[in-house]
Design a protein around this motif. Structure first.
Motif, PDB file in Angstrom:
ATOM      1  N   GLU A  31     -17.454  18.231  54.817  1.00 47.36           N
ATOM      2  CA  GLU A  31     -17.763  19.514  55.460  1.00 47.36           C
ATOM      3  C   GLU A  31     -18.847  19.338  56.525  1.00 47.36           C
ATOM      4  OE1 GLU A  31     -18.866  21.961  52.196  1.00 47.36           O
ATOM      5  OE2 GLU A  31     -16.800  22.315  51.524  1.00 47.36           O
ATOM      6  N   ALA A  32     -19.833  18.505  56.225  1.00 45.79           N
ATOM      7  CA  ALA A  32     -20.915  18.268  57.190  1.00 45.79           C
ATOM      8  C   ALA A  32     -20.367  17.634  58.466  1.00 45.79           C
ATOM      9  CB  ALA A  32     -21.983  17.373  56.565  1.00 45.79           C
ATOM     10  N   GLU A  33     -19.423  16.708  58.312  1.00 47.18           N
ATOM     11  CA  GLU A  33     -18.854  16.044  59.490  1.00 47.18           C
ATOM     12  C   GLU A  33     -18.082  17.037  60.359  1.00 47.18           C
ATOM     13  OE1 GLU A  33     -15.822  12.370  60.615  1.00 47.18           O
ATOM     14  OE2 GLU A  33     -16.960  12.320  58.727  1.00 47.18           O
ATOM     15  N   VAL A  34     -17.330  17.935  59.716  1.00 47.74           N
ATOM     16  CA  VAL A  34     -16.571  18.937  60.474  1.00 47.74           C
ATOM     17  C   VAL A  34     -17.518  19.846  61.254  1.00 47.74           C
ATOM     18  CG1 VAL A  34     -15.047  20.937  60.274  1.00 47.74           C
ATOM     19  CG2 VAL A  34     -14.588  18.893  58.918  1.00 47.74           C
ATOM     20  N   VAL A  35     -18.575  20.319  60.583  1.00 49.82           N
ATOM     21  CA  VAL A  35     -19.526  21.220  61.246  1.00 49.82           C
ATOM     22  C   VAL A  35     -20.234  20.502  62.387  1.00 49.82           C
ATOM     23  CG1 VAL A  35     -21.665  22.523  60.946  1.00 49.82           C
ATOM     24  CG2 VAL A  35     -19.879  22.656  59.207  1.00 49.82           C
ATOM     25  N   LEU A  36     -20.651  19.275  62.158  1.00 52.74           N
ATOM     26  CA  LEU A  36     -21.375  18.542  63.200  1.00 52.74           C
ATOM     27  C   LEU A  36     -20.500  18.281  64.419  1.00 52.74           C
ATOM     28  CD1 LEU A  36     -23.543  16.045  61.117  1.00 52.74           C
ATOM     29  CD2 LEU A  36     -24.396  17.737  62.750  1.00 52.74           C
ATOM     30  N   ARG A  37     -19.218  18.073  64.219  1.00 55.38           N
ATOM     31  CA  ARG A  37     -18.318  17.899  65.368  1.00 55.38           C
ATOM     32  C   ARG A  37     -18.304  19.178  66.222  1.00 55.38           C
ATOM     33  NH1 ARG A  37     -15.211  13.449  65.487  1.00 55.38           N
ATOM     34  NH2 ARG A  37     -15.061  12.218  63.574  1.00 55.38           N
ATOM     35  N   GLY A  89      -6.916  19.289  63.066  1.00 57.46           N
ATOM     36  CA  GLY A  89      -7.774  19.679  64.175  1.00 57.46           C
ATOM     37  C   GLY A  89      -7.562  18.873  65.436  1.00 57.46           C
ATOM     38  N   VAL A  90      -6.397  18.246  65.569  1.00 54.22           N
ATOM     39  CA  VAL A  90      -6.096  17.439  66.751  1.00 54.22           C
ATOM     40  C   VAL A  90      -5.171  18.235  67.682  1.00 54.22           C
ATOM     41  CG1 VAL A  90      -5.073  15.300  67.622  1.00 54.22           C
ATOM     42  CG2 VAL A  90      -6.315  15.300  65.442  1.00 54.22           C
ATOM     43  N   GLU A  91      -5.515  18.265  68.948  1.00 53.15           N
ATOM     44  CA  GLU A  91      -4.657  18.906  69.947  1.00 53.15           C
ATOM     45  C   GLU A  91      -3.594  17.902  70.401  1.00 53.15           C
ATOM     46  OE1 GLU A  91      -4.911  20.914  74.426  1.00 53.15           O
ATOM     47  OE2 GLU A  91      -6.757  20.453  73.301  1.00 53.15           O
ATOM     48  N   VAL A  92      -2.332  18.250  70.262  1.00 51.67           N
ATOM     49  CA  VAL A  92      -1.223  17.363  70.610  1.00 51.67           C
ATOM     50  C   VAL A  92      -0.647  17.785  71.969  1.00 51.67           C
ATOM     51  CG1 VAL A  92       1.022  16.460  69.931  1.00 51.67           C
ATOM     52  CG2 VAL A  92      -0.675  17.029  68.171  1.00 51.67           C
ATOM     53  N   PRO A 119      -9.086  15.087  69.914  1.00 53.93           N
ATOM     54  CA  PRO A 119      -9.774  15.720  68.788  1.00 53.93           C
ATOM     55  C   PRO A 119     -10.401  17.046  69.226  1.00 53.93           C
ATOM     56  CG  PRO A 119     -10.449  13.422  69.048  1.00 53.93           C
ATOM     57  CD  PRO A 119      -9.692  13.796  70.284  1.00 53.93           C
ATOM     58  N   GLY A 120     -10.119  18.108  68.498  1.00 48.72           N
ATOM     59  CA  GLY A 120     -10.716  19.403  68.792  1.00 48.72           C
ATOM     60  C   GLY A 120     -12.005  19.584  68.019  1.00 48.72           C
ATOM     61  N   PRO A 121     -12.691  20.706  68.223  1.00 46.46           N
ATOM     62  CA  PRO A 121     -13.954  20.956  67.520  1.00 46.46           C
ATOM     63  C   PRO A 121     -13.790  21.070  66.009  1.00 46.46           C
ATOM     64  CG  PRO A 121     -13.228  22.918  68.712  1.00 46.46           C
ATOM     65  CD  PRO A 121     -12.355  21.797  69.155  1.00 46.46           C
ATOM     66  N   ASP A 122     -12.556  21.346  65.540  1.00 45.74           N
ATOM     67  CA  ASP A 122     -12.300  21.446  64.103  1.00 45.74           C
ATOM     68  C   ASP A 122     -11.721  20.150  63.530  1.00 45.74           C
ATOM     69  OD1 ASP A 122     -13.100  24.127  63.982  1.00 45.74           O
ATOM     70  OD2 ASP A 122     -11.152  24.783  64.726  1.00 45.74           O
ATOM     71  N   PHE A 123     -11.830  19.068  64.281  1.00 44.30           N
ATOM     72  CA  PHE A 123     -11.224  17.802  63.858  1.00 44.30           C
ATOM     73  C   PHE A 123     -11.808  17.335  62.532  1.00 44.30           C
ATOM     74  CE2 PHE A 123     -11.302  13.001  64.253  1.00 44.30           C
ATOM     75  CZ  PHE A 123      -9.986  12.841  63.870  1.00 44.30           C
TER      76      PHE A 123
END
Length: 470
Positions: free
Chosen positions: A316-322, A443-446, A457-461
């Motif tokens: 969860e921390a990694e997702v938020v930090l991205r 969370g990847v934009e294709v 990679p999007g902000p929710d990656f």
């Protein structure tokens, strides 16, 4: 000026912080015994007091704060490790000291003003022991020197125990040369193969407790502002420091404010090798957990509460930090949010400060998404957000790069491209659809065009969401 309040272990209440000298705010934190890698629990006080160091520097000015964290480089554990490995002690301590600095640097910890090694202050330790003997607070016996606990009437005030209760409730070494079971070693003899220094009591080495008293006195004076460490050090280490320091220098405060962080658990259980949940900071870094993620997880819990490290919290921390790094990209920091500053000034409430950062980030994301936010100064909010995060040691340039390094999607780009080429021939696009759905879910934009496939990679990656594509 921002008013800071801190919970003082010695008085058992939160108090307004009034430094002895605002032009030189002084803090001492007990550092590691350098014989092995620092485990995750060792890192918590480093991060906690790094945030306090940053706060003090912000309030009083970077040139008006002196922070000391020591290295214990003479200890029975170090001697045992040298015997076990057949390596020189100096080689082991130099190596593990460097490991510690590298691992804590990976967590974003600033280096303290001074990082004294115990072996460089043996003369000061001997001098302090001589003073304690002269004042009747210590005695020599069988090559040892011991502190007479009964000679200090306030012994136990920090931990809230009486000497008699300590004896009744603890297993204490009762050596024949001790006058009282609670008396503790200031100096002990060394054999020929052990490190030792000449002293009035013969060749020997210092006990653990005298080290911090001598080093703090030399670098910070007889009285200083803050002494910190994990709460496992409250007794006996910090209790003994107070006793010997106040007896050697009557009338001094030694440390006026005592701060202790709570312990760390892993997945709800005490960290233990027997449980298989013991790991070092280096282990996590090698497994690909970014140092900034570890720091984020630590700061999400108040320092006086037990902290539970879980794989889910790290994810969860990694997702938020991205998301936060995407918001902060290209933004110059201004001044920290007053709300963040107020929470940190209230007994270092990092959890509250993080909640305020979440609020700011959500506002900024809403604005970027086109939401109407009347009276919202986006430029000011951006600058405050980055400055506030950096006051906590997050979103710094030093910790950046992991979000790009761990976003190498080239293998999946190739996999999707090959699946696409095959589907164009077979007219069966089920595998392409499966891969696209999994990527979007992570969370990847294709982006697919005549020129090929591009994955962004999007902000929710969330990298863990890609496991199903293996």
């Amino acid at each position: 000026m921002t008013e800071i309040s801190l919970y003082n272990t010695r008085t058992r209440r939160k108090e307004r912080f009034d430094p002895i000298n605002p032009d030189n705010v002084r803090m001492y934190v007990c550092g590691p015994t350098v014989y092995d890698r620092a485990h995750l629990g060792n890192a918590r006080p480093v991060v906690v007091f790094d945030v306090l160091f940053r706060l003090l520097r912000h309030v009083y000015g970077p040139d008006h704060v002196t922070y000391v964290r020591n290295f214990t480089d003479v200890d029975d554990k170090i001697i045992a490790r040298a015997d076990e490995n057949g390596r020189p002690i100096e080689e082991i301590t130099a190596e593990t000291t460097q490991w510690f600095l590298e691992d804590m640097g990976a967590l974003g910890a600033l280096e303290p003003t001074y990082m004294p090694r115990a072996t460089a202050y043996i003369g000061q330790m001997i001098a302090m022991i001589e003073v304690l003997i002269a004042k009747g607070h210590a005695y020599a016996a069988d090559g040892h020197v011991l502190f007479d606990v009964r000679s200090y009437r306030d012994y136990g005030a920090l931990s809230g125990r009486s000497v008699d209760d300590m004896i009744a409730g603890a297993r204490v070494e009762v050596a024949p040369y001790k006058r009282d079971p609670m008396d503790f070693v200031l100096w002990k003899p060394s054999t020929d193969h052990q490190p030792g220094w000449d002293s009035p009591w013969g060749r020997g080495r210092p006990g653990w407790h005298i080290e911090c008293s001598a080093m703090s006195r030399e670098l910070l004076g007889e009285s200083f502002d803050i002494h910190g460490g994990g709460n496992d050090l409250t007794f006996p280490h910090h209790e003994n420091e107070i006793a010997q320091s106040c007896c050697a220098h009557p009338g001094s405060d030694f440390a006026r404010y005592w701060l202790h962080n709570e312990m760390l658990q892993v997945e709800g259980r005490k960290m233990s090798k027997s449980l298989g949940n013991f790991f070092t900071v280096h282990d996590l870094l090698e497994q690909g957990v970014p140092g900034e993620v570890i720091r984020f997880a630590f700061l999400s819990t108040h320092y006086r509460k037990p902290m539970d490290w879980t794989a889910e919290k790290a994810r969860e921390a990694e997702v938020v930090l991205r998301k936060w790094r995407a918001i902060a990209d290209g933004v110059e920091p201004s001044t920290p949010s007053q709300a963040v500053l107020d929470r940190l000034a209230d007994d270092l409430n990092t959890a509250g400060a993080m909640a305020e950062l979440h609020r700011l980030a959500n506002l900024l994301q809403s604005w970027e998404g086109g939401a109407a936010l009347p009276d919202f100064d986006v430029a000011s909010a951006h600058g405050e957000f980055v400055a506030s995060a950096r006051l906590l040691g997050l979103l710094t340039e030093e910790l950046s790069g992991w979000e790009r390094a761990s976003s190498d999607l080239s293998p999946l780009t190739e996999k999707l491209s090959l699946a696409r080429v095959k589907a164009m021939t077979t007219k069966d696009f089920s595998e392409v659809d499966r891969l696209k759905a999994a990527l979007v879910s992570a969370g990847v934009e294709v982006r697919m065009s005549r020129d090929g496939v591009e994955l962004v990679p999007g902000p929710d990656f969330d990298p863990s969401g890609l496991d199903r594509l293996e």
